[in-house]
Design a protein around this motif. Structure first.
Motif, PDB file in Angstrom:
ATOM      1  N   TRP A 150       8.514  12.187   1.698  1.00 15.57           N
ATOM      2  CA  TRP A 150       8.014  12.122   2.972  1.00 15.57           C
ATOM      3  C   TRP A 150       9.294  11.936   4.070  1.00 15.57           C
ATOM      4  O   TRP A 150       8.823  12.307   5.275  1.00 15.57           O
ATOM      5  CB  TRP A 150       7.069  10.841   3.145  1.00 15.57           C
ATOM      6  N   ARG A 151      10.342  11.334   3.681  1.00 13.33           N
ATOM      7  CA  ARG A 151      11.249  11.076   4.774  1.00 13.33           C
ATOM      8  C   ARG A 151      11.756  12.350   5.559  1.00 13.33           C
ATOM      9  O   ARG A 151      11.599  12.160   6.852  1.00 13.33           O
ATOM     10  CB  ARG A 151      12.440  10.281   4.016  1.00 13.33           C
ATOM     11  N   GLU A 152      12.206  13.219   5.054  1.00 16.09           N
ATOM     12  CA  GLU A 152      12.464  14.540   5.720  1.00 16.09           C
ATOM     13  C   GLU A 152      11.338  15.091   6.658  1.00 16.09           C
ATOM     14  O   GLU A 152      11.576  15.320   7.843  1.00 16.09           O
ATOM     15  CB  GLU A 152      13.396  15.538   4.817  1.00 16.09           C
ATOM     16  N   PRO A 153      10.335  15.362   6.072  1.00 19.56           N
ATOM     17  CA  PRO A 153       9.455  16.012   6.917  1.00 19.56           C
ATOM     18  C   PRO A 153       8.740  14.909   8.056  1.00 19.56           C
ATOM     19  O   PRO A 153       8.534  15.395   9.254  1.00 19.56           O
ATOM     20  CB  PRO A 153       8.040  16.175   5.782  1.00 19.56           C
ATOM     21  N   PHE A 154       8.872  13.640   7.582  1.00 21.09           N
ATOM     22  CA  PHE A 154       8.573  12.771   8.723  1.00 21.09           C
ATOM     23  C   PHE A 154       9.566  12.661  10.250  1.00 21.09           C
ATOM     24  O   PHE A 154       9.240  12.768  10.977  1.00 21.09           O
ATOM     25  CB  PHE A 154       8.501  11.324   8.362  1.00 21.09           C
ATOM     26  N   LYS A 155      10.638  12.882   9.548  1.00 18.56           N
ATOM     27  CA  LYS A 155      11.836  13.290  10.654  1.00 18.56           C
ATOM     28  C   LYS A 155      11.977  14.522  11.741  1.00 18.56           C
ATOM     29  O   LYS A 155      11.967  14.434  12.462  1.00 18.56           O
ATOM     30  CB  LYS A 155      13.109  13.004  10.120  1.00 18.56           C
ATOM     31  N   LYS A 156      11.517  15.512  10.777  1.00 17.50           N
ATOM     32  CA  LYS A 156      11.631  16.742  11.430  1.00 17.50           C
ATOM     33  C   LYS A 156      10.368  17.911  11.343  1.00 17.50           C
ATOM     34  O   LYS A 156      10.473  18.783  12.250  1.00 17.50           O
ATOM     35  CB  LYS A 156      12.594  17.614  10.629  1.00 17.50           C
ATOM     36  N   ARG A 157       9.640  17.437  10.671  1.00 14.21           N
ATOM     37  CA  ARG A 157       8.343  18.336  10.758  1.00 14.21           C
ATOM     38  C   ARG A 157       6.920  17.877  10.725  1.00 14.21           C
ATOM     39  O   ARG A 157       6.051  17.370   9.593  1.00 14.21           O
ATOM     40  CB  ARG A 157       8.266  19.267   9.310  1.00 14.21           C
ATOM     41  N   ARG A 158       6.439  17.345  12.017  1.00 13.32           N
ATOM     42  CA  ARG A 158       5.206  16.678  12.200  1.00 13.32           C
ATOM     43  C   ARG A 158       4.329  17.737  12.719  1.00 13.32           C
ATOM     44  O   ARG A 158       4.598  18.760  13.195  1.00 13.32           O
ATOM     45  CB  ARG A 158       5.415  15.619  13.060  1.00 13.32           C
ATOM     46  N   CYS A 159       3.166  17.542  12.537  1.00 14.12           N
ATOM     47  CA  CYS A 159       1.689  18.365  12.830  1.00 14.12           C
ATOM     48  C   CYS A 159       0.766  17.384  13.229  1.00 14.12           C
ATOM     49  O   CYS A 159       0.540  16.436  12.678  1.00 14.12           O
ATOM     50  CB  CYS A 159       1.575  19.397  11.987  1.00 14.12           C
ATOM     51  N   LEU A 160      -0.068  18.095  13.964  1.00 14.80           N
ATOM     52  CA  LEU A 160      -1.663  17.521  14.292  1.00 14.80           C
ATOM     53  C   LEU A 160      -2.527  18.427  13.685  1.00 14.80           C
ATOM     54  O   LEU A 160      -2.358  19.464  13.762  1.00 14.80           O
ATOM     55  CB  LEU A 160      -1.432  17.556  15.783  1.00 14.80           C
ATOM     56  N   VAL A 161      -3.510  17.894  13.089  1.00 13.12           N
ATOM     57  CA  VAL A 161      -4.618  18.479  12.147  1.00 13.12           C
ATOM     58  C   VAL A 161      -5.856  18.133  12.755  1.00 13.12           C
ATOM     59  O   VAL A 161      -6.474  17.316  12.878  1.00 13.12           O
ATOM     60  CB  VAL A 161      -4.650  18.176  10.783  1.00 13.12           C
ATOM     61  N   PRO A 162      -6.149  19.396  13.735  1.00 10.06           N
ATOM     62  CA  PRO A 162      -7.484  19.030  14.383  1.00 10.06           C
ATOM     63  C   PRO A 162      -8.715  18.943  13.368  1.00 10.06           C
ATOM     64  O   PRO A 162      -9.054  19.845  12.575  1.00 10.06           O
ATOM     65  CB  PRO A 162      -7.687  20.375  15.417  1.00 10.06           C
ATOM     66  N   VAL A 163      -9.671  18.055  13.741  1.00 10.73           N
ATOM     67  CA  VAL A 163     -10.826  18.063  12.857  1.00 10.73           C
ATOM     68  C   VAL A 163     -12.162  17.587  13.674  1.00 10.73           C
ATOM     69  O   VAL A 163     -11.853  17.036  15.000  1.00 10.73           O
ATOM     70  CB  VAL A 163     -10.675  16.911  11.860  1.00 10.73           C
ATOM     71  N   SER A 164     -13.185  17.850  13.446  1.00  5.78           N
ATOM     72  CA  SER A 164     -14.402  17.520  14.022  1.00  5.78           C
ATOM     73  C   SER A 164     -15.124  16.037  13.334  1.00  5.78           C
ATOM     74  O   SER A 164     -16.037  15.648  13.906  1.00  5.78           O
ATOM     75  CB  SER A 164     -15.423  18.590  14.019  1.00  5.78           C
ATOM     76  N   GLY A 165     -14.494  15.911  12.128  1.00  5.77           N
ATOM     77  CA  GLY A 165     -15.040  14.682  11.277  1.00  5.77           C
ATOM     78  C   GLY A 165     -14.153  14.444  10.160  1.00  5.77           C
ATOM     79  O   GLY A 165     -13.554  15.419   9.941  1.00  5.77           O
ATOM     80  N   PHE A 166     -14.639  13.477   9.567  1.00  3.97           N
ATOM     81  CA  PHE A 166     -14.029  13.118   8.055  1.00  3.97           C
ATOM     82  C   PHE A 166     -14.789  12.449   7.355  1.00  3.97           C
ATOM     83  O   PHE A 166     -15.852  11.675   7.791  1.00  3.97           O
ATOM     84  CB  PHE A 166     -12.475  12.405   8.151  1.00  3.97           C
ATOM     85  N   TYR A 167     -14.750  12.312   6.095  1.00  3.26           N
ATOM     86  CA  TYR A 167     -15.797  11.608   5.298  1.00  3.26           C
ATOM     87  C   TYR A 167     -15.155  10.553   4.440  1.00  3.26           C
ATOM     88  O   TYR A 167     -13.803  10.723   3.852  1.00  3.26           O
ATOM     89  CB  TYR A 167     -16.616  12.762   4.259  1.00  3.26           C
ATOM     90  N   GLU A 168     -15.745   9.543   4.426  1.00  8.20           N
ATOM     91  CA  GLU A 168     -15.238   8.445   3.518  1.00  8.20           C
ATOM     92  C   GLU A 168     -16.347   8.223   2.535  1.00  8.20           C
ATOM     93  O   GLU A 168     -17.710   8.481   2.745  1.00  8.20           O
ATOM     94  CB  GLU A 168     -15.020   7.124   4.211  1.00  8.20           C
ATOM     95  N   TRP A 169     -15.937   7.756   1.128  1.00  3.74           N
ATOM     96  CA  TRP A 169     -16.902   7.819   0.114  1.00  3.74           C
ATOM     97  C   TRP A 169     -17.352   6.277   0.107  1.00  3.74           C
ATOM     98  O   TRP A 169     -16.248   5.472  -0.186  1.00  3.74           O
ATOM     99  CB  TRP A 169     -16.504   8.523  -0.966  1.00  3.74           C
ATOM    100  N   HIS A 170     -18.400   5.944  -0.314  1.00  5.69           N
ATOM    101  CA  HIS A 170     -18.808   4.344  -0.532  1.00  5.69           C
ATOM    102  C   HIS A 170     -19.451   4.448  -2.048  1.00  5.69           C
ATOM    103  O   HIS A 170     -20.326   5.246  -2.536  1.00  5.69           O
ATOM    104  CB  HIS A 170     -20.129   4.001   0.263  1.00  5.69           C
ATOM    105  N   LYS A 171     -18.617   3.664  -2.681  1.00  5.52           N
ATOM    106  CA  LYS A 171     -19.192   3.751  -4.095  1.00  5.52           C
ATOM    107  C   LYS A 171     -20.540   2.862  -4.488  1.00  5.52           C
ATOM    108  O   LYS A 171     -20.567   1.778  -4.258  1.00  5.52           O
ATOM    109  CB  LYS A 171     -18.140   2.920  -5.136  1.00  5.52           C
ATOM    110  N   ILE A 172     -21.702   3.341  -4.918  1.00  7.90           N
ATOM    111  CA  ILE A 172     -23.042   2.807  -5.154  1.00  7.90           C
ATOM    112  C   ILE A 172     -22.921   2.208  -6.525  1.00  7.90           C
ATOM    113  O   ILE A 172     -23.308   0.880  -6.730  1.00  7.90           O
ATOM    114  CB  ILE A 172     -23.945   3.618  -5.189  1.00  7.90           C
ATOM    115  N   ASP A 173     -22.495   2.831  -7.379  1.00 10.12           N
ATOM    116  CA  ASP A 173     -22.383   2.512  -8.960  1.00 10.12           C
ATOM    117  C   ASP A 173     -21.179   3.121  -9.617  1.00 10.12           C
ATOM    118  O   ASP A 173     -20.704   4.088  -9.083  1.00 10.12           O
ATOM    119  CB  ASP A 173     -23.790   2.350  -9.649  1.00 10.12           C
TER     120      ASP A 173
END
Length: 113
Positions: free
Chosen positions: A65-88
């Motif tokens: 991650w170190r080199e990309p963090f220093k030199k190659r960043r980006c923005l990922v446009p989204v309309s939403g994201f999911y998180e998962w709830h464990k039921i069982d």
């Protein structure tokens, strides 16, 4: 985003606004999820290693991650994201998170080539 799109990001290309400090400037490009580290000789070198989510607390300690963090960043446009709830043990339920007015927002990202 329809219920069929829960896992669209890891397997498809999507538009990303990237910055490249080596070449100066920003551009809109199509990219695929999953960082392939610069030091990888073949794809099997990263098999079994998750390259989807970097952790803020360790991003500068890991060569992946170190080199990309220093030199190659980006923005990922989204309309939403999911998180998962464990039921069982066998069941998980998705919850979608969006902006109240349904506008786009962005995740911070890293890229490499």
């Amino acid at each position: 985003m329809s219920p069929d799109d829960y896992n669209i990001a890891p397997s498809t290309f999507q538009p990303v606004i990237r910055e490249n400090k080596d070449e100066a400037g920003r551009e809109l490009v199509m990219m695929r999820w999953g960082l392939i580290p610069f030091f990888t000789k073949q794809l099997s070198d990263v098999k079994g290693i998750s390259t989807i989510n970097a952790r803020a607390g360790t991003i500068l300690r890991s060569p992946m991650w170190r080199e990309p963090f220093k030199k190659r960043r980006c923005l990922v446009p989204v309309s939403g994201f999911y998180e998962w709830h464990k039921i069982d043990a066998k069941t998980r339920k998705p919850y979608i998170f969006t902006v109240a007015d349904s506008s786009l927002f962005a995740f911070a990202g890293l890229w490499n080539s």
